[in-house]
Design a protein around this motif. Structure first.
Motif, mmCIF file in Angstrom:
data_model
loop_
_atom_site.group_PDB
_atom_site.id
_atom_site.type_symbol
_atom_site.label_atom_id
_atom_site.label_comp_id
_atom_site.label_asym_id
_atom_site.label_seq_id
_atom_site.Cartn_x
_atom_site.Cartn_y
_atom_site.Cartn_z
ATOM 1 N N LYS A 327 1.392 -1.327 0.034
ATOM 2 C CA LYS A 327 0.121 -0.544 -0.096
ATOM 3 C C LYS A 327 1.005 1.325 0.057
ATOM 4 C CE LYS A 327 -4.110 -2.308 2.792
ATOM 5 N NZ LYS A 327 -5.161 -1.962 2.927
ATOM 6 N N GLY A 328 0.331 2.684 -0.254
ATOM 7 C CA GLY A 328 1.018 3.736 -0.417
ATOM 8 C C GLY A 328 1.846 3.952 -1.237
ATOM 9 N N SER A 329 2.362 2.918 -2.724
ATOM 10 C CA SER A 329 3.529 3.385 -3.180
ATOM 11 C C SER A 329 3.474 3.723 -3.529
ATOM 12 C CB SER A 329 3.547 2.085 -3.839
ATOM 13 O OG SER A 329 1.777 2.252 -5.174
ATOM 14 N N ASP A 330 2.485 5.772 -4.185
ATOM 15 C CA ASP A 330 2.208 6.421 -5.159
ATOM 16 C C ASP A 330 2.714 7.354 -3.775
ATOM 17 O OD1 ASP A 330 0.404 5.927 -3.712
ATOM 18 O OD2 ASP A 330 -1.384 7.358 -4.737
ATOM 19 N N ILE A 331 3.009 7.521 -2.946
ATOM 20 C CA ILE A 331 3.408 7.788 -1.901
ATOM 21 C C ILE A 331 4.602 7.734 -1.346
ATOM 22 C CG2 ILE A 331 1.303 9.603 -1.524
ATOM 23 C CD1 ILE A 331 1.286 7.860 0.816
ATOM 24 N N ALA A 332 5.457 7.031 -1.934
ATOM 25 C CA ALA A 332 7.247 6.142 -1.544
ATOM 26 C C ALA A 332 6.520 5.856 -0.455
ATOM 27 C CB ALA A 332 7.668 7.154 -1.171
ATOM 28 N N ALA A 333 5.883 4.905 -0.182
ATOM 29 C CA ALA A 333 5.219 4.659 1.544
ATOM 30 C C ALA A 333 5.221 3.474 1.820
ATOM 31 C CB ALA A 333 3.702 5.318 1.934
ATOM 32 N N ALA A 334 5.712 2.268 0.020
ATOM 33 C CA ALA A 334 5.646 0.942 0.486
ATOM 34 C C ALA A 334 7.246 0.312 1.850
ATOM 35 C CB ALA A 334 5.508 0.491 -0.861
ATOM 36 N N CYS A 335 6.645 -0.661 2.070
ATOM 37 C CA CYS A 335 8.159 -1.585 2.542
ATOM 38 C C CYS A 335 9.101 -1.384 1.325
ATOM 39 C CB CYS A 335 7.519 -3.058 2.309
ATOM 40 S SG CYS A 335 8.440 -3.723 3.228
ATOM 41 N N GLY A 336 10.686 -0.618 1.829
ATOM 42 C CA GLY A 336 12.056 -0.297 1.368
ATOM 43 C C GLY A 336 12.077 1.570 0.770
ATOM 44 N N GLN A 337 11.043 1.556 0.576
ATOM 45 C CA GLN A 337 10.844 3.253 0.319
ATOM 46 C C GLN A 337 11.105 4.555 0.808
ATOM 47 O OE1 GLN A 337 7.078 3.039 -2.059
ATOM 48 N NE2 GLN A 337 7.578 2.773 -4.057
ATOM 49 N N LEU A 338 10.817 4.218 2.349
ATOM 50 C CA LEU A 338 10.597 5.673 2.749
ATOM 51 C C LEU A 338 12.262 5.830 2.872
ATOM 52 C CD1 LEU A 338 9.042 4.082 5.998
ATOM 53 C CD2 LEU A 338 7.563 5.092 3.915
ATOM 54 N N ALA A 339 12.610 7.493 2.719
ATOM 55 C CA ALA A 339 13.688 8.322 2.963
ATOM 56 C C ALA A 339 13.102 9.000 3.349
ATOM 57 C CB ALA A 339 14.258 8.080 1.070
ATOM 58 N N ALA A 340 12.101 9.796 3.398
ATOM 59 C CA ALA A 340 11.589 10.959 4.705
ATOM 60 C C ALA A 340 12.268 11.607 3.592
ATOM 61 C CB ALA A 340 12.671 11.171 6.012
ATOM 62 N N GLY A 341 11.465 12.075 2.468
ATOM 63 C CA GLY A 341 11.524 12.841 1.626
ATOM 64 C C GLY A 341 13.524 13.930 1.101
ATOM 65 N N LEU A 342 14.419 12.727 1.596
ATOM 66 C CA LEU A 342 15.543 13.177 1.433
ATOM 67 C C LEU A 342 16.077 12.431 -0.085
ATOM 68 C CD1 LEU A 342 16.533 12.420 5.423
ATOM 69 C CD2 LEU A 342 16.630 14.787 3.840
ATOM 70 N N GLU A 343 17.695 13.082 -0.946
ATOM 71 C CA GLU A 343 17.726 12.572 -1.802
ATOM 72 C C GLU A 343 18.440 11.083 -1.360
ATOM 73 O OE1 GLU A 343 20.721 14.284 -6.034
ATOM 74 O OE2 GLU A 343 19.253 15.074 -3.893
ATOM 75 N N ILE A 344 18.633 10.622 -2.472
ATOM 76 C CA ILE A 344 19.027 8.716 -1.656
ATOM 77 C C ILE A 344 20.688 9.030 -2.778
ATOM 78 C CG2 ILE A 344 19.406 6.198 -2.069
ATOM 79 C CD1 ILE A 344 16.412 6.793 -2.136
ATOM 80 N N PRO A 345 21.859 8.853 -2.628
ATOM 81 C CA PRO A 345 22.768 8.889 -3.402
ATOM 82 C C PRO A 345 23.007 7.508 -4.361
ATOM 83 C CG PRO A 345 23.436 8.648 -0.884
ATOM 84 C CD PRO A 345 21.987 8.970 -0.898
ATOM 85 N N LYS A 346 23.489 8.171 -5.641
ATOM 86 C CA LYS A 346 23.377 6.832 -6.565
ATOM 87 C C LYS A 346 24.360 5.612 -6.092
ATOM 88 C CE LYS A 346 21.153 8.696 -10.750
ATOM 89 N NZ LYS A 346 19.827 8.637 -10.133
ATOM 90 N N PRO A 347 23.884 4.315 -6.397
ATOM 91 C CA PRO A 347 24.720 3.752 -5.659
ATOM 92 C C PRO A 347 25.692 3.110 -6.943
ATOM 93 C CG PRO A 347 22.290 2.488 -6.672
ATOM 94 C CD PRO A 347 21.821 4.075 -6.824
ATOM 95 N N ALA A 348 26.713 2.748 -5.987
ATOM 96 C CA ALA A 348 28.154 2.951 -6.883
ATOM 97 C C ALA A 348 27.714 1.249 -7.558
ATOM 98 C CB ALA A 348 29.067 1.889 -6.565
#
Ligand code: SF4
Length: 348
Positions: A327-348
């Motif tokens: 649930k909540g995938s459109d607001i990045a609320a699903a399992c593994g998607q939580l990032a608190a609105g912060l930018e995630i560094p690109k994986p190497a």
């Protein structure tokens, strides 16, 4: 010197603190009740408490201002995500999940996470800091307010690895379940770990009656090491061994979480492999589709038909399973998607 936040104290700790100030008895319960049932946000807000006691408390202890809270609502299913910004700027998210008759709060134990699981947005952020008991309790209180009713369950499946901030998570659980405070039953609380073996064993030997979820992710050691680097320290055999110990000691089923990645761990052979590992553990298995996020590099979500086939193999072997609808995938609320609105560094 910074004064300790009085809302971080369990009732026992508050009692010790107040006894050292010459206070005792019902005054302790009264203050705890103001803090954790009435939600007092300052010493002044404790109406009816003697001014002299308020002055004594405020000379030794602080109360951090309530965090700023922003809210997002899923258009797909009504799931609510709350973004908390604490006094020092640290951020964390909670998710409110509505089922037919129940409402569940998924809360965070850390801002970011040090575990670095390669499929998880929180892991992509790295660890910012541990959350304090009061910050965990504040998420619970905000979720309850937002739900407008009592919560049915609380799961520590938000940002962070709860067993890497166990002292604070444990204090928060004791505060939430205290009958002079929120009085939320421990049996309604589930803590999910990626497999921190010593704390699983400690929990098994403790008096806490919360439930344990273990995120296996996959049943293959090599894959798991790539997906969850913490496996180098805690290999699957030891993680499942600790889960078995917990189930045997507590007589409670462990909830195992298995994540489907397309073409990686979704065949009948993978189901047999999982079965072979867990068949002698009292457990239930949650089957979860990988939810794409910027940290996940080339990973793809599993296929629902394959997941059903996988599930059937477990069910036929007598394992209780649940194929979870995210649930909540459109607001990045699903399992593994939580990032608190912060930018995630690109994986190497
Ligand atoms: S899956 Fe859990 S343990 Fe792994 S990085 Fe994400 S929050 Fe941390």
């Amino acid at each position: 010197m910074t004064k300790p936040d009085i809302r971080d104290f369990t009732r026992q700790e508050l009692a010790r603190a107040m006894v050292s100030l010459g206070e005792k008895g019902s005054r302790i319960d009264r203050i705890f009740n103001f803090l954790h049932r009435k939600g007092a946000e300052s010493f002044d807000a404790m109406a009816g408490v003697q001014e002299e006691l308020k002055a004594k408390l405020s000379s030794r202890y602080s109360m951090a201002p309530a965090p700023a809270v922003e809210k997002l609502v899923s258009k797909l299913d009504g799931t609510i995500k709350l973004l908390f910004t604490f006094q020092d700027g640290a951020k964390a998210e909670s998710v409110l999940l509505f089922n037919k008759k129940t409402v569940s709060a998924c809360i965070s134990s850390q801002s970011g996470c040090a575990c670095g699981c390669t499929f998880c947005a929180t892991g992509g952020l790295g660890l910012k800091r541990d959350l304090k008991p009061s910050e965990i309790v504040a998420q619970f209180a905000a979720c309850r307010r937002e739900a407008g009713r009592a919560l049915d369950s609380v799961v520590f499946m938000g940002m962070g690895e709860p067993f890497m901030n166990w002292a604070n998570v444990k204090s928060a659980i004791l505060i939430l379940s205290d009958n002079k405070g929120y009085n939320f039953p421990q049996s309604g609380i589930t803590v999910s770990t990626v497999g921190v073996v010593p704390v699983i064993r400690e929990l098994a030997d403790s008096h806490l009656t919360i439930r344990l979820a273990v995120s296996l992710i996959t049943a293959d050691d090599k894959q798991r090491l790539e997906l969850a680097p913490v496996s180098a320290k805690y290999p699957l055999r030891e993680v499942i061994g600790a889960a078995r110990y917990y189930a045997d000691r507590t007589k409670k089923a462990v909830l195992f979480e298995y994540i489907f990645f397309d073409g990686l761990n979704d065949t009948p052979q993978h189901a047999e492999k999982l079965l072979a590992r867990i068949k002698d553990v009292k457990c239930k298995v949650n089957l979860i589709m990988y939810n794409p996020n910027p940290a996940g590099n080339n990973l793809k979500p599993g296929n629902i038909e394959k997941a059903k086939e996988f599930q059937k193999i477990l069910v036929d072997a007598g394992i209780r399973t649940h194929l979870r609808r995210e649930k909540g995938s459109d607001i990045a609320a699903a399992c593994g998607q939580l990032a608190a609105g912060l930018e995630i560094p690109k994986p190497a």
